[in-house]
Structure formats: C-alpha cells, structure tokens
Design an enzyme around this catalytic site. Structure first.
Site, PDB file in Angstrom:
ATOM      1  N   CYS A  65       1.309  -1.052   0.117  1.00 56.94           N
ATOM      2  CA  CYS A  65       0.206   0.274   0.382  1.00 56.94           C
ATOM      3  C   CYS A  65       1.029   1.170   0.136  1.00 56.94           C
ATOM      4  O   CYS A  65       1.407   2.517  -1.021  1.00 56.94           O
ATOM      5  CB  CYS A  65      -0.773  -0.136   1.529  1.00 56.94           C
ATOM      6  SG  CYS A  65      -1.668   0.969   1.381  1.00 56.94           S
ATOM      7  N   CYS A  70      -1.194   2.247  -3.046  1.00 54.44           N
ATOM      8  CA  CYS A  70      -1.966   2.478  -3.047  1.00 54.44           C
ATOM      9  C   CYS A  70      -1.585   3.872  -2.997  1.00 54.44           C
ATOM     10  O   CYS A  70      -2.125   5.016  -3.882  1.00 54.44           O
ATOM     11  CB  CYS A  70      -3.350   2.552  -1.665  1.00 54.44           C
ATOM     12  SG  CYS A  70      -3.196   0.642  -1.644  1.00 54.44           S
ATOM     13  N   LYS A  73       0.426   4.996  -6.521  1.00 53.53           N
ATOM     14  CA  LYS A  73      -0.648   5.418  -7.147  1.00 53.53           C
ATOM     15  C   LYS A  73      -1.495   6.312  -7.322  1.00 53.53           C
ATOM     16  O   LYS A  73      -1.767   7.415  -8.434  1.00 53.53           O
ATOM     17  CB  LYS A  73      -1.934   4.106  -6.956  1.00 53.53           C
ATOM     18  CG  LYS A  73      -2.383   4.000  -8.116  1.00 53.53           C
ATOM     19  CD  LYS A  73      -4.235   4.679  -7.663  1.00 53.53           C
ATOM     20  CE  LYS A  73      -4.673   4.380  -6.222  1.00 53.53           C
ATOM     21  NZ  LYS A  73      -5.125   2.725  -6.452  1.00 53.53           N
ATOM     22  N   TYR A 205      -9.240  -3.410 -10.901  1.00 53.73           N
ATOM     23  CA  TYR A 205      -8.724  -1.999 -10.365  1.00 53.73           C
ATOM     24  C   TYR A 205      -7.335  -1.046 -11.278  1.00 53.73           C
ATOM     25  O   TYR A 205      -7.549  -0.526 -11.036  1.00 53.73           O
ATOM     26  CB  TYR A 205      -7.931  -1.632  -8.574  1.00 53.73           C
ATOM     27  CG  TYR A 205      -9.564  -2.304  -8.074  1.00 53.73           C
ATOM     28  CD1 TYR A 205      -9.931  -1.164  -6.748  1.00 53.73           C
ATOM     29  CD2 TYR A 205      -9.896  -3.968  -8.016  1.00 53.73           C
ATOM     30  CE1 TYR A 205     -10.891  -1.807  -5.761  1.00 53.73           C
ATOM     31  CE2 TYR A 205     -10.818  -4.012  -6.922  1.00 53.73           C
ATOM     32  CZ  TYR A 205     -11.287  -3.107  -6.213  1.00 53.73           C
ATOM     33  OH  TYR A 205     -12.762  -3.224  -5.147  1.00 53.73           O
ATOM     34  N   ILE A 206      -6.073  -2.229 -10.880  1.00 51.68           N
ATOM     35  CA  ILE A 206      -5.346  -1.962 -11.449  1.00 51.68           C
ATOM     36  C   ILE A 206      -4.703  -1.065 -12.632  1.00 51.68           C
ATOM     37  O   ILE A 206      -4.171   0.130 -12.877  1.00 51.68           O
ATOM     38  CB  ILE A 206      -3.792  -2.839 -10.828  1.00 51.68           C
ATOM     39  CG1 ILE A 206      -4.102  -3.285  -9.263  1.00 51.68           C
ATOM     40  CG2 ILE A 206      -2.347  -2.052 -11.456  1.00 51.68           C
ATOM     41  CD1 ILE A 206      -2.448  -4.156  -8.799  1.00 51.68           C
ATOM     42  N   GLU A 209      -6.924   1.895 -13.786  1.00 49.19           N
ATOM     43  CA  GLU A 209      -6.004   2.915 -12.642  1.00 49.19           C
ATOM     44  C   GLU A 209      -5.006   3.261 -13.808  1.00 49.19           C
ATOM     45  O   GLU A 209      -4.427   4.339 -14.249  1.00 49.19           O
ATOM     46  CB  GLU A 209      -5.768   3.142 -11.706  1.00 49.19           C
ATOM     47  CG  GLU A 209      -7.044   2.960 -11.104  1.00 49.19           C
ATOM     48  CD  GLU A 209      -6.677   2.184  -9.030  1.00 49.19           C
ATOM     49  OE1 GLU A 209      -7.800   3.030  -8.061  1.00 49.19           O
ATOM     50  OE2 GLU A 209      -5.695   1.698  -8.312  1.00 49.19           O
ATOM     51  N   GLY A 289      -3.861 -10.025 -11.727  1.00 48.92           N
ATOM     52  CA  GLY A 289      -4.408 -10.025 -11.215  1.00 48.92           C
ATOM     53  C   GLY A 289      -2.698  -9.968  -9.727  1.00 48.92           C
ATOM     54  O   GLY A 289      -1.587 -10.025 -10.545  1.00 48.92           O
ATOM     55  N   HIS A 464     -25.844  22.015  -0.855  1.00 50.14           N
ATOM     56  CA  HIS A 464     -26.208  22.839  -2.049  1.00 50.14           C
ATOM     57  C   HIS A 464     -25.223  23.929  -1.606  1.00 50.14           C
ATOM     58  O   HIS A 464     -24.758  25.188  -1.061  1.00 50.14           O
ATOM     59  CB  HIS A 464     -27.658  23.461  -2.015  1.00 50.14           C
ATOM     60  CG  HIS A 464     -27.773  23.593  -3.530  1.00 50.14           C
ATOM     61  ND1 HIS A 464     -28.202  23.302  -4.165  1.00 50.14           N
ATOM     62  CD2 HIS A 464     -28.254  24.921  -3.605  1.00 50.14           C
ATOM     63  CE1 HIS A 464     -28.497  23.781  -5.522  1.00 50.14           C
ATOM     64  NE2 HIS A 464     -28.275  25.182  -5.677  1.00 50.14           N
ATOM     65  N   GLU A 469     -25.428  15.822  -3.146  1.00 49.23           N
ATOM     66  CA  GLU A 469     -26.865  16.469  -2.840  1.00 49.23           C
ATOM     67  C   GLU A 469     -27.898  15.818  -3.434  1.00 49.23           C
ATOM     68  O   GLU A 469     -29.047  15.004  -2.897  1.00 49.23           O
ATOM     69  CB  GLU A 469     -27.393  17.606  -2.212  1.00 49.23           C
ATOM     70  CG  GLU A 469     -27.202  18.024  -3.856  1.00 49.23           C
ATOM     71  CD  GLU A 469     -28.064  19.984  -4.111  1.00 49.23           C
ATOM     72  OE1 GLU A 469     -27.859  19.898  -3.534  1.00 49.23           O
ATOM     73  OE2 GLU A 469     -27.738  20.509  -5.024  1.00 49.23           O
TER      74      GLU A 469
HETATM   75  P1  NDP Z   1      -7.928  -7.501 -10.351  1.00 43.97           P
HETATM   76  O1  NDP Z   1      -8.141  -9.641  -9.030  1.00 43.97           O
HETATM   77  O2  NDP Z   1      -8.539  -6.364 -10.163  1.00 43.97           O
HETATM   78  O3  NDP Z   1      -8.619  -7.936 -11.809  1.00 43.97           O
HETATM   79  C1  NDP Z   1      -7.867  -9.120 -12.080  1.00 43.97           C
HETATM   80  C2  NDP Z   1      -7.727  -8.799 -14.259  1.00 43.97           C
HETATM   81  O4  NDP Z   1      -6.971  -9.535 -14.450  1.00 43.97           O
HETATM   82  C3  NDP Z   1      -9.146  -9.060 -13.632  1.00 43.97           C
HETATM   83  O5  NDP Z   1      -9.843  -7.521 -15.442  1.00 43.97           O
HETATM   84  C4  NDP Z   1      -9.124 -10.171 -15.087  1.00 43.97           C
HETATM   85  O6  NDP Z   1     -10.188 -10.283 -15.674  1.00 43.97           O
HETATM   86  C5  NDP Z   1      -7.902 -10.417 -15.894  1.00 43.97           C
HETATM   87  N1  NDP Z   1      -6.982 -11.436 -16.058  1.00 43.97           N
HETATM   88  C6  NDP Z   1      -6.843 -12.166 -15.602  1.00 43.97           C
HETATM   89  N2  NDP Z   1      -6.194 -13.511 -15.836  1.00 43.97           N
HETATM   90  C7  NDP Z   1      -5.938 -12.360 -17.232  1.00 43.97           C
HETATM   91  C8  NDP Z   1      -5.560 -13.069 -18.275  1.00 43.97           C
HETATM   92  N3  NDP Z   1      -4.820 -14.123 -18.420  1.00 43.97           N
HETATM   93  N4  NDP Z   1      -5.688 -12.359 -19.645  1.00 43.97           N
HETATM   94  C9  NDP Z   1      -6.459 -10.934 -19.548  1.00 43.97           C
HETATM   95  N5  NDP Z   1      -6.854 -10.563 -18.092  1.00 43.97           N
HETATM   96  C10 NDP Z   1      -7.081 -11.070 -17.590  1.00 43.97           C
HETATM   97  O7  NDP Z   1      -6.250  -7.729 -10.174  1.00 43.97           O
HETATM   98  P2  NDP Z   1      -5.687  -5.950 -10.070  1.00 43.97           P
HETATM   99  O8  NDP Z   1      -4.591  -6.557 -10.518  1.00 43.97           O
HETATM  100  O9  NDP Z   1      -6.168  -4.713 -11.090  1.00 43.97           O
HETATM  101  O10 NDP Z   1      -5.568  -5.860  -8.491  1.00 43.97           O
HETATM  102  C11 NDP Z   1      -5.279  -7.161  -7.510  1.00 43.97           C
HETATM  103  C12 NDP Z   1      -6.541  -6.717  -5.823  1.00 43.97           C
HETATM  104  O11 NDP Z   1      -5.378  -5.369  -6.028  1.00 43.97           O
HETATM  105  C13 NDP Z   1      -7.441  -6.088  -6.392  1.00 43.97           C
HETATM  106  O12 NDP Z   1      -8.054  -7.097  -6.099  1.00 43.97           O
HETATM  107  C14 NDP Z   1      -7.818  -5.293  -5.721  1.00 43.97           C
HETATM  108  O13 NDP Z   1      -8.734  -5.240  -4.292  1.00 43.97           O
HETATM  109  C15 NDP Z   1      -6.425  -4.483  -5.029  1.00 43.97           C
HETATM  110  N6  NDP Z   1      -6.258  -3.589  -5.710  1.00 43.97           N
HETATM  111  C16 NDP Z   1      -7.430  -2.253  -4.426  1.00 43.97           C
HETATM  112  C17 NDP Z   1      -7.432  -0.482  -5.389  1.00 43.97           C
HETATM  113  C18 NDP Z   1      -8.445   0.384  -4.206  1.00 43.97           C
HETATM  114  O14 NDP Z   1      -8.364   0.134  -3.817  1.00 43.97           O
HETATM  115  N7  NDP Z   1      -8.020   1.476  -5.288  1.00 43.97           N
HETATM  116  C19 NDP Z   1      -6.285  -0.622  -6.497  1.00 43.97           C
HETATM  117  C20 NDP Z   1      -5.513  -1.537  -6.867  1.00 43.97           C
HETATM  118  C21 NDP Z   1      -5.807  -2.493  -6.581  1.00 43.97           C
HETATM  119  P3  NDP Z   1     -11.293 -10.873 -15.813  1.00 43.97           P
HETATM  120  O15 NDP Z   1     -12.058  -9.806 -15.033  1.00 43.97           O
HETATM  121  O16 NDP Z   1     -11.940 -11.511 -16.992  1.00 43.97           O
HETATM  122  O17 NDP Z   1     -11.116 -12.427 -15.205  1.00 43.97           O
END
Ligand code: NDP
Length: 492
Positions: A65, A70, A73, A205-206, A209, A289, A464, A469
C-alpha cells in the site's frame, strides 16, 4: 491469551522470546503488531529490505500500500489529473500561454521521496509502539519458531507464542512468449522514462487506474480486456460508465482480446493479439491479478493449509489450522484492500491479546477505483441485491452533468445509483462514478453500516450546490426489479 503485564523490554511468558512474531510489515502486519503491543504483548516483526520494486527478497516496512500500491498510485493519479484540469480551466477564463510540459522524472522523484519518508515513519511508529523490527527474511520452522535471515547474513531463531503471517501478495505475469519484456504495477510506478505508448492488459482496479494515469499524462494507452467490460464484480451499469469514460478520455479499449506474444523491435515492443492485431508500444503492463506471498515461508512443512490460489486458509478469527499461527491481509485473499487488512489486524489483536474474540465484519465494505473520474461503491450491486432479496428491489439512478462541466464543456456525466429493498426500505447498495466519488461514498458507507432506509436518505437535508446532494434527492425510482430470491421461493 497474552500476559498483559509483559512489555517489549521484559522476557515473554512461558519461556518464549516473544508473544507475537509477525512476518510482513505491510498494512495488516503493522496494525496487528502495534495494537498487540498496545495490549501488553511482547512483539517482533520481520520485513524484507526496502525498494520501490518488490521481489522475493525485496519488500520494505509499509508494504504494498505505502511503497508500491495505494499511496504512490494516488500520487500519480493526482499528477495525471492536471492535464484535464488545464483543459477545463479555459472556459473559466484561464489562458495558459506557451507549451504545457509534463516532467515524469520530477514526479517520480517526488513520489519516491514521499514513500521513503513514509517507510521511515512506519519504522518509527513500530519502534514507538515497542515492536522490535528484524530486517530480513522470515521462515516458519515449527508452530512456535521463526528463523530470521537478517540483512547482514546472520541467521537467528526465535520462539514465539503466536506467529502472524501478513506477507501480502505480488503481481502475476501472463504466461505468453515474451512475458519477460512486460512489467507490472511495481515497475509502472517507477519507470525511468514516461511511456508515451503503453499496452495494459487486464480489466481490474490496477489496469483501469494505470490506463487513467498514463492517458491523463498525455500517453497513448491501449487497454486489453479478456471480457467485454472492465471491473468484473462491480455493478454492471457502473462498469459500462467506466468503460465509456475511459474511451471518451482517449484510452483505446480492446474488449475480448488476448495478447498472444510480445517481441522486441527497433521501434519498441511489438504486441500480437488473438485478433491478428500488431501494436508497437513502449511498455506492456500486466495487471492480471495478484498472488499471495506464501512460497518462501515453508508453510507446507509446518502443515499450514493453503487454498488452490496459494492463499493461507483461515477461520473467521484469522486463525490457520495450526492454532498458534494466524494470518491477515492479502495473503489470505479475502477482500484485498488496505482498510480490510487493518480491520483484520485489529480483530486479531483483540482476539489473541485483548481477551475479546472479534471477527472482522465484511458487510458494507466500501471501495474506490481511482480511474478518472473515480468510481466508488458500497454494499450490494443491483445483481447481488436481486439475487439475495426476497422482495422487489427498487433502483434509483441519477445521471447528470456535474456543475463544473457545464462551464468547462467536458462531455462527461456523473452517474449515481441507490439500490433499495422494497419491503424494509433499507438501502442495500450505493454507487457513484464522478468527481470526488470516494470522498462522498465514505459518508454513505456510514449510513449503510447504520442500516439507513431510503426514507432516511430522503429526510436528510442536502448540501448545496454539490453532486453529493443528489444522493438525498433521488425521489423517483428508475425501475423495480423482481427479486430472484422471491421468484425461486415461488417456484419451490
Ligand atoms: P483484479 O483481481 O482486480 O483484476 C484482475 C484482472 O485481470 C481482471 O480484470 C481479470 O479479468 C484480468 N485477467 C486475469 N487473468 C487474465 C488473463 N489471462 N488475460 C487477461 N486478463 C486477465 O486484480 P488487480 O491486479 O487489478 O488488483 C489486485 C488487487 O489489488 C485487487 O483485488 C484489489 O483488491 C487490490 N487493489 C485495490 C485498489 C483500490 O482499492 N483502489 C487499487 C489496486 C488494487 P476477468 O475480469 O476477465 O477475470
């Protein structure tokens, strides 16, 4: 339970060196260690040496983080927001003369300075709480022994009444030819040069973002989704809003498209897709992921059970199947958010050293995606509500041009949504995509935690003129959806 009279300077009870040794000084580990020490436990924490980019032997006090998640970022999100602000300022009378230049190196330098400062603050906080820090790698030898491989090469063993695993997670790579040419979010936050062209893979998310960050700084971003829309798990309507905003702001979306290989060329990296495309880019960022960090702890040898993702399996109190070993945060793969790890860390301390067994409460956890504009949600999505409720679900939506955009001319709407149970009138979920959404949603989360009804939202006086609101002035429902819970019951 710990001996409340033990302090960091005295020997622990029962002949152990410590009451608690925590492995991993990220959000969850630091919180659990400090609160446990505050409850009288003798605590040590073990963390790998600091560097902005992690590896199996690099970490840093503060964890993902603070060092490579976080915090950096959000600094880059702030940095990227100015591009749009400069554009928006014109109709407000600002006349920016000359070339507006963005200096990536300066931002990265300042970001790195800030996270180094925070790393120091976290170390001092630990020391101030009486928690001893071991800088090095921790391995679990048996249910009460941690072996620490310190930076200076020394290997020491310590006995502890309890061991807490808080080692977090690390970004994964796609297994395609040329994968070694790609980077993850770690490197993406610390690149030497600004990527004028980037390919981002993933729809979580990542991914969204980073797409917003690089695009906002003037880069060309190609975002590859293996599904149709980004942000699986979020409300469908809001997912579509985020996708539209990304496109409107200039991100090129490639839905249902997978990368097949990456090659290095003289003009950059060549990316090939399963749709026959070839794109030349400066950077390929995998945001597909994260995987729990459990590989090097020798957990299997101690008998700690892992799930099929490699996450540590825990009960409702964060205890593993080995009673003296506990785990909190992303390494348990429950809800992977810093504030959730903090909650789990606090509950662990209360349970183990406070004489108050406490389960983390995973209901109504709010969260935000810092895309541009941001998305923030709390409670159930429309689909979850429809699946779970026994009565009709009433949906209120509001789509409007934020006041600032009426002058700036930016063609971007704010979208808000409330999901209400028709029988109890309780607000089951709320969502917003628009400027300041996370700041607004934190207050809405308090209301949902208190079980607020739609009538109570309506009885609340607005502030307001704000976008917020709108949450207390949505009088007319958009639609009523029959709950499948009820339909299934009728079928039975
Ligand atoms: P996420 O689990 O959010 O998303 C992973 C993404 O990767 C999904 O969209 C998934 O697609 C895609 N994916 C997985 N495998 C493949 C593949 N083989 N080919 C193409 N796409 C693929 O992971 P992140 O890495 O974005 O974030 C990790 C964690 O970090 C999150 O769970 C979140 O909780 C935390 N985080 C929180 C933030 C915040 O609070 N603002 C900011 C950043 C991270 P599909 O949907 O099709 O499965």
């Amino acid at each position: 339970m710990g001996d409340a009279s033990a302090t960091a300077n005295e020997p622990s009870f029962d002949g152990y060196d410590y009451d608690l040794i925590t492995i991993g000084a990220g959000s969850g580990g630091v919180r659990a260690s400090r609160t446990s020490a505050g409850l009288g436990a003798k605590v040590a924490i073990c963390e790998l040496p600091y560097h902005p980019i992690s590896s199996e032997t690099i970490g840093g006090v503060g964890g993902t983080c603070v060092i490579r998640g976080c915090v950096p970022k959000k600094i880059l999100v702030f940095g990227s927001g100015f591009g749009a602000d400069f554009e928006d300022s014109k109709n407000f009378g600002w006349d920016i003369k000359g070339e507006v230049r963005f200096d990536w190196k300066k931002l990265i330098e300042n970001k790195t300075k800030e996270i180094s400062r925070l790393n120091g603050i976290y170390k001092r906080m630990l020391a101030g709480s009486g928690v001893r820090l071991f800088e090095g790698e921790g391995k679990i030898l048996d249910p009460h022994t941690v072996e620490v491989h310190e930076l200076d090469g020394q290997v020491k063993r310590y006995r502890s009444k309890h061991i807490l695993i808080a080692t977090g997670s690390r970004a994964v790579h796609l297994n395609i030819p040329g994968k070694e040419l790609a980077i993850t979010s770690d490197e993406g936050l610390s690149l030497d040069e600004f990527p004028k062209r980037s390919v981002i893979v993933g729809g979580g998310y990542i991914a969204v973002e980073f797409a917003g960050i690089y695009n906002g700084m003037g880069g060309q971003v190609d975002l590859f989704l293996r599904k149709e829309t980004p942000l699986r798990g979020f409300d469908e309507e809001m997912r579509a809003v985020v996708a539209k905003n990304l496109e409107n702001r200039g991100v090129r979306l490639h839905p249902s498209t997978n990368l097949t290989r990456i090659e290095k060329g003289a003009d950059g990296l060549h990316v090939f897709t399963d749709k026959g495309e070839e794109i030349v880019t400066d950077v390929v960022l995998f945001a597909v992921g994260r995987k729990p960090n459990t590989k090097r702890l020798s957990l299997q040898a101690v008998g700690v059970e892992l799930d099929n993702q490699g996450a540590v399996k825990v009960n409702e109190y964060s205890q593993t199947n080995v009673p003296s070993i506990w785990a909190v945060g992303d390494v348990t793969n429950r809800i992977n958010l810093t504030p959730v790890a903090l909650m789990e860390g606090t509950c662990f301390s209360k349970t183990v050293f406070g004489g108050q067994p406490t389960k983390p409460d995973y209901t109504n956890v709010p969260c935000a995606v810092f895309c541009q504009p941001p998305l923030s949600v709390v409670g159930l999505t429309e689909q979850q509500a429809v699946d779970q409720a026994e009565d009709d679900v009433v949906i209120f939506t509001s789509t409007f041009t934020p006041m600032k955009n009426t002058i700036s001319g930016r063609q971007e709407k704010t979208v808000m949504k409330l999901i209400v149970d028709s029988k109890s009138d309780k607000v089951l979920g709320a969502a917003m995509c628009g400027p300041d959404a996370p700041e607004i949603m934190q207050g809405i989360a308090v209301a949902l935690k208190c079980g607020a009804t739609k009538a109570q939202f309506d009885a609340t006086v607005g502030i307001h003129p704000t976008a917020a609101e709108e949450f207390v002035t949505m009088r007319t429902s958009t639609r009523t959806v029959p709950a499948s819970g009820r339909i299934n019951k009728i079928k039975e």
